[in-house]
Design an enzyme around this catalytic site. Structure first.
Site, short mmCIF file in Angstrom:
data_model
loop_
_atom_site.label_atom_id
_atom_site.label_comp_id
_atom_site.label_asym_id
_atom_site.label_seq_id
_atom_site.Cartn_x
_atom_site.Cartn_y
_atom_site.Cartn_z
N GLY A 257 0.95 -1.22 -0.20
CA GLY A 257 0.09 -0.03 -0.01
C GLY A 257 0.92 1.31 -0.09
O GLY A 257 1.90 1.37 -0.43
N CYS A 260 2.90 5.51 -2.75
CA CYS A 260 3.90 5.26 -3.96
C CYS A 260 3.56 4.34 -4.88
O CYS A 260 3.18 4.27 -5.93
CB CYS A 260 5.13 5.30 -3.40
N LYS A 263 0.03 3.96 -6.57
CA LYS A 263 -0.07 5.29 -7.79
C LYS A 263 0.98 5.04 -8.94
O LYS A 263 0.52 5.00 -10.04
CB LYS A 263 0.35 6.73 -7.25
C1 UGA Z 1 8.40 2.97 -1.90
C2 UGA Z 1 9.78 2.41 -2.59
O1 UGA Z 1 10.49 1.52 -1.58
C3 UGA Z 1 10.93 3.82 -2.53
O2 UGA Z 1 12.05 3.17 -3.23
C4 UGA Z 1 10.34 4.89 -3.17
O3 UGA Z 1 11.19 5.95 -3.26
C5 UGA Z 1 9.03 5.32 -2.72
O4 UGA Z 1 7.93 4.03 -2.78
C6 UGA Z 1 8.49 6.37 -3.66
O5 UGA Z 1 8.17 6.11 -4.87
O6 UGA Z 1 8.23 7.49 -3.28
P1 UGA Z 1 7.51 3.43 0.61
O7 UGA Z 1 6.05 3.55 -0.29
O8 UGA Z 1 7.90 4.35 1.53
O9 UGA Z 1 8.80 3.42 -0.43
O10 UGA Z 1 7.50 1.88 1.31
P2 UGA Z 1 8.00 0.70 1.06
O11 UGA Z 1 8.92 0.34 2.15
O12 UGA Z 1 8.54 0.22 -0.24
O13 UGA Z 1 6.82 -0.46 1.30
C7 UGA Z 1 5.62 -0.47 0.30
C8 UGA Z 1 4.57 -1.28 0.51
O14 UGA Z 1 5.16 -2.70 0.49
C9 UGA Z 1 4.30 -1.34 2.19
O15 UGA Z 1 2.87 -1.44 2.15
C10 UGA Z 1 4.91 -2.55 2.63
O16 UGA Z 1 4.16 -3.31 3.66
C11 UGA Z 1 4.96 -3.51 1.52
N1 UGA Z 1 6.14 -4.60 1.46
C12 UGA Z 1 7.18 -4.18 1.26
C13 UGA Z 1 5.71 -5.91 1.50
O17 UGA Z 1 4.35 -6.28 1.81
N2 UGA Z 1 6.60 -6.99 1.73
C14 UGA Z 1 7.82 -6.63 1.56
O18 UGA Z 1 8.70 -7.47 1.35
C15 UGA Z 1 8.18 -5.44 1.27
#
Ligand code: UGA
Length: 430
Positions: A257, A260, A263
């Site tokens: 979710g 980022c 979208k």
């Molecule tokens: C993400 C990217 O990781 C960044 O590199 C990017 O700059 C950013 O979007 C952006 O476009 O601004 P973010 O949305 O802050 O960062 O969060 P993430 O840590 O990437 O997690 C995204 C989602 O994936 C979360 O809902 C998280 O719970 C989920 N997730 C992540 C999983 O379900 N499993 C995983 O192994 C990793």
């Protein structure tokens, strides 16, 4: 270097405070006067570890200024970052209204050579769009360049990610303009990828789409694991230890979710469609993500014999740990479905509660996680907050109507949960 950052959301504010810490003269601009006043007092509008200290330090040292004037910031700076929001419109296309408005305003105040940097996530061709806006104001093309410099920071570790990036991507038409940014970031000693505008814009969408695909892949694998009594954590470890695949972003859970991935994956699909390519793979990535939460809820609904009259306790509301952000958070999907089916919700999240309260003022919130269990029919781990990993599970289950624990983030060990008396359900293993 003298730098302006227009927009003080996640990307803008973090960029601003970090560049100030690196010794640049930075002016952060926002049109929201209330935000500006708070920022001037050192109060950040977002929850992000480390940002408040850095903001206060920058203001104290004098490297950081806060303003509501694009004119003041543009006139004082050699490099102007556009870091405003690009929320998705109805059809999935990023809404560039704010980017256009800022470009129009910057154009009015360019008096000397200025590098205009697009940091917002924008579709291919947006760099050209900004250039055309500036030219339409009669600014001579020798007075400015437009550069794409996408941001890869994660919420919750934004400062660290900005100070220690895996790479810095710089897309420009002219080499001189790219060199300015190379100089600005030189102290970070990160690998730099200098390319053309369109490629830089695609790298950002491509990276987020690929990461979302990795998560959807392991979540799809988790469904297969459930069907054949395999364990998705072991499968992920085995797959991920191949260096070509890598072991990060293979944690199966309720799905991705945040502000980022939803979208940007949608944006990538739309951008491709507009260019004449049907990116079916990414459509499936989105579908798997939506199915994942509903499948999980379906298992809980089946176990409870329906949600009507049942009290469901949510551990965590934020879309992930270390943030108060609830944009596209799975908690909202769960709350919506349980309420629609006649159940009730009690929730705990010290950081994100306030944001959910604005949408759901009438559900019950508790300020101590152990209070969640009272009369609850099931507990769901929605966010992988660290504090949940250390809990006394026996105490957590006390007072529940039924000791049912659904771990949507795979933070608990089955044996431990069962020893504490829980009937335990998790994702990707029976
Ligand atoms: C993400 C990217 O990781 C960044 O590199 C990017 O700059 C950013 O979007 C952006 O476009 O601004 P973010 O949305 O802050 O960062 O969060 P993430 O840590 O990437 O997690 C995204 C989602 O994936 C979360 O809902 C998280 O719970 C989920 N997730 C992540 C999983 O379900 N499993 C995983 O192994 C990793």
């Amino acid at each position: 270097m003298k730098v302006a950052v227009i927009g003080t959301g996640y990307v803008g504010l973090v960029t601003g405070v970090v560049l100030a810490q690196l010794g640049n003269d930075v002016i952060c601009v926002d049109k929201d006067q209330e935000k500006v006043e708070k920022l001037k007092q050192g109060i950040p509008p977002i929850y992000e570890p480390g940002i408040e200290e850095m903001l206060k330090q920058g203001l104290k040292d004098g490297f950081l200024k806060i303003s509501n004037s694009i004119q003041e910031a543009t006139e004082a700076s050699e490099v102007v970052f556009i870091a405003v929001g690009t929320p998705p419109a109805e059809d999935g296309t990023p809404d560039l209204t704010a980017v256009r408005a800022v470009a129009n305003e910057i154009a009015k105040h360019i008096k000397k050579y200025t590098v205009i940097v697009n940091k917002s996530t924008v579709p291919v061709g947006s760099g050209d769009m900004v250039e055309n806006i500036i030219l339409s104001h009669g600014v001579d093309s020798s007075l400015f360049d437009v550069v794409s410099n996408p941001e890869f920071l994660r919420e919750g570790s934004a400062i660290h990610d900005t100070l220690h990036p895996d790479r810095i991507v710089i897309g420009a038409k002219r080499r001189d303009a790219a060199v300015r940014l190379v100089e600005l970031y030189a102290t970070l000693q990160a690998p730099m990828i200098v390319t053309d505008l369109n490629s830089a814009e695609l790298i950002k969408y491509g990276a987020n789409s690929f990461l979302a695909m990795k998560i959807s892949f392991i979540n799809a694998m988790s469904r297969v694991c459930e069907l054949c009594s395999a364990n998705v954590a072991d499968v992920a470890a085995g797959i991920g230890s191949d260096k070509r695949i890598g072991n990060q972003f293979l944690n199966a859970g309720l799905g991705w979710g945040g502000s980022c991935f939803p979208k940007d994956v949608q944006g990538m699909v739309k951008v491709s469609e507009d260019l004449g390519y049907d990116f079916g793979l990414l459509k499936e990535v989105i579908q798997i993500n939506e199915d994942q939460t509903h499948h999980f809820l379906g298992r809980l609904e089946k176990r409870l014999g329906g949600f009507a009259g049942k009290k469901i306790a949510l551990m965590g509301l934020a879309f992930k740990a270390n943030t108060d952000d609830i944009r596209d958070a799975k908690s909202l999907v769960i709350i919506g479905e349980v309420l629609a089916k006649g159940g009730s919700i009690v929730a705990y999240d010290m950081v994100a509660e306030e944001n959910v309260r604005q949408q759901y003022p009438n559900i019950e919130y508790v300020s101590n996680v152990y209070e969640l269990s009272k009369d609850a029919d099931a507990l769901i781990v929605v966010t992988e907050w660290n504090e949940f990993k250390q809990l006394d599970l026996e105490r957590l289950g006390q007072g529940m109507k039924q000791k049912v624990l659904f771990d949507g983030r795979r933070i608990y060990d089955r044996a431990k949960a069962e020893r504490a008396g829980f009937e335990f359900f998790t994702i990707g293993s029976v």
